[in-house]
Design a protein around this motif. Structure first.
Motif, PDB file in Angstrom:
ATOM      1  N   PHE A 175       0.741  -1.313   0.005  1.00 23.72           N
ATOM      2  CA  PHE A 175       0.017  -0.051   0.062  1.00 23.72           C
ATOM      3  C   PHE A 175       0.719   1.278   0.292  1.00 23.72           C
ATOM      4  O   PHE A 175       0.484   2.282  -0.750  1.00 23.72           O
ATOM      5  CB  PHE A 175      -0.815  -0.074   1.017  1.00 23.72           C
ATOM      6  CG  PHE A 175      -2.131  -0.985   1.101  1.00 23.72           C
ATOM      7  CD1 PHE A 175      -3.265  -0.317   0.210  1.00 23.72           C
ATOM      8  CD2 PHE A 175      -2.336  -2.145   1.655  1.00 23.72           C
ATOM      9  CE1 PHE A 175      -4.317  -1.379   0.085  1.00 23.72           C
ATOM     10  CE2 PHE A 175      -3.314  -2.888   1.422  1.00 23.72           C
ATOM     11  CZ  PHE A 175      -4.461  -2.314   0.656  1.00 23.72           C
TER      12      PHE A 175
ATOM     13  N   ALA B 154      -8.360   3.738 -10.811  1.00 27.72           N
ATOM     14  CA  ALA B 154      -8.330   2.909  -9.603  1.00 27.72           C
ATOM     15  C   ALA B 154      -8.627   1.494  -9.852  1.00 27.72           C
ATOM     16  O   ALA B 154      -7.966   0.860  -9.027  1.00 27.72           O
ATOM     17  CB  ALA B 154      -9.584   3.479  -8.604  1.00 27.72           C
ATOM     18  N   GLN B 155      -9.148   0.922 -10.709  1.00 28.04           N
ATOM     19  CA  GLN B 155      -9.503  -0.538 -10.889  1.00 28.04           C
ATOM     20  C   GLN B 155      -8.067  -0.864 -11.339  1.00 28.04           C
ATOM     21  O   GLN B 155      -7.875  -1.992 -11.108  1.00 28.04           O
ATOM     22  CB  GLN B 155     -10.549  -0.434 -11.893  1.00 28.04           C
ATOM     23  CG  GLN B 155     -10.903  -1.966 -12.363  1.00 28.04           C
ATOM     24  CD  GLN B 155     -11.291  -2.559 -11.040  1.00 28.04           C
ATOM     25  OE1 GLN B 155     -12.066  -2.016 -10.292  1.00 28.04           O
ATOM     26  NE2 GLN B 155     -11.201  -3.881 -10.824  1.00 28.04           N
TER      27      GLN B 155
ATOM     28  N   MET C 114      -2.458  -4.602  -7.569  1.00 25.60           N
ATOM     29  CA  MET C 114      -2.286  -5.187  -6.156  1.00 25.60           C
ATOM     30  C   MET C 114      -2.741  -6.383  -5.975  1.00 25.60           C
ATOM     31  O   MET C 114      -2.049  -7.102  -5.151  1.00 25.60           O
ATOM     32  CB  MET C 114      -2.994  -3.916  -5.351  1.00 25.60           C
ATOM     33  CG  MET C 114      -2.081  -2.603  -5.185  1.00 25.60           C
ATOM     34  SD  MET C 114      -2.653  -1.563  -3.877  1.00 25.60           S
ATOM     35  CE  MET C 114      -1.954  -2.580  -2.470  1.00 25.60           C
ATOM     36  N   GLU C 115      -3.966  -6.717  -6.377  1.00 28.98           N
ATOM     37  CA  GLU C 115      -4.557  -8.185  -6.362  1.00 28.98           C
ATOM     38  C   GLU C 115      -3.725  -9.101  -7.011  1.00 28.98           C
ATOM     39  O   GLU C 115      -3.705 -10.329  -6.459  1.00 28.98           O
ATOM     40  CB  GLU C 115      -6.058  -8.150  -6.646  1.00 28.98           C
ATOM     41  CG  GLU C 115      -7.075  -7.360  -5.606  1.00 28.98           C
ATOM     42  CD  GLU C 115      -8.339  -7.398  -6.039  1.00 28.98           C
ATOM     43  OE1 GLU C 115      -8.544  -7.682  -7.464  1.00 28.98           O
ATOM     44  OE2 GLU C 115      -9.160  -6.981  -5.129  1.00 28.98           O
TER      45      GLU C 115
ATOM     46  N   LYS D  99      -5.800  -1.277  -8.300  1.00 30.62           N
ATOM     47  CA  LYS D  99      -6.379  -2.445  -7.507  1.00 30.62           C
ATOM     48  C   LYS D  99      -6.165  -3.758  -8.250  1.00 30.62           C
ATOM     49  O   LYS D  99      -5.612  -4.721  -7.832  1.00 30.62           O
ATOM     50  CB  LYS D  99      -7.819  -2.226  -7.285  1.00 30.62           C
ATOM     51  CG  LYS D  99      -8.629  -3.366  -6.551  1.00 30.62           C
ATOM     52  CD  LYS D  99     -10.140  -3.315  -6.824  1.00 30.62           C
ATOM     53  CE  LYS D  99     -10.701  -4.602  -6.049  1.00 30.62           C
ATOM     54  NZ  LYS D  99     -12.069  -4.924  -6.518  1.00 30.62           N
TER      55      LYS D  99
END
Length: 121
Positions: A24, A110-111, A117-118, A114
């Motif tokens: 993060f 943002a997607q 990160m995933e 995300k």
């Protein structure tokens, strides 16, 4: 006996990775995240300031310009009522504009963050 629950019905593929605090922090310091934050702020801050100024103008006019606000426009409709209703219209207009801005500019960025990160990238 296992302690892991089965994946939810209809889920496809492996479960996403759980990002760590370091992940993060790294994302927060990335240029891509800075661009996302800048895009949000460049829309939200000016509209917030404009709406607060518009609201304060209405309050000040109501307090100090009673004669002007009481001016009848037609029938029992006066300037104060029209400007008061315009406050509601402005609120809904800003919400609609923000939802369009978010869908077009913020959500895709943002997607993408995300998803990376995933994926553990």
């Amino acid at each position: 006996m296992t302690t892991e629950a089965a994946p939810p019905h209809g889920s496809a593929g492996p479960t996403p990775a759980s990002p760590t605090a370091e992940d993060f922090t790294r994302v927060q310091q990335s240029p891509e995240f800075a661009e996302l934050r800048s895009s949000y702020r460049s829309f939200a801050f000016p509209l917030t300031v404009a709406f607060i100024a518009w609201y304060l103008l209405y309050v000040l006019l109501s307090s100090y310009a009673g004669g002007f606000m009481g001016t009848k426009l037609f029938g029992n409709i006066n300037v104060a009522l029209v400007l008061g209703l315009a406050q509601f219209a402005t609120t809904f207009l800003i919400a609609w504009l923000y939802s369009r801005h978010a869908a077009a500019k913020l959500d895709p960025k943002a997607q993408a963050i995300k998803a990376r990160m995933e994926a553990g990238e």
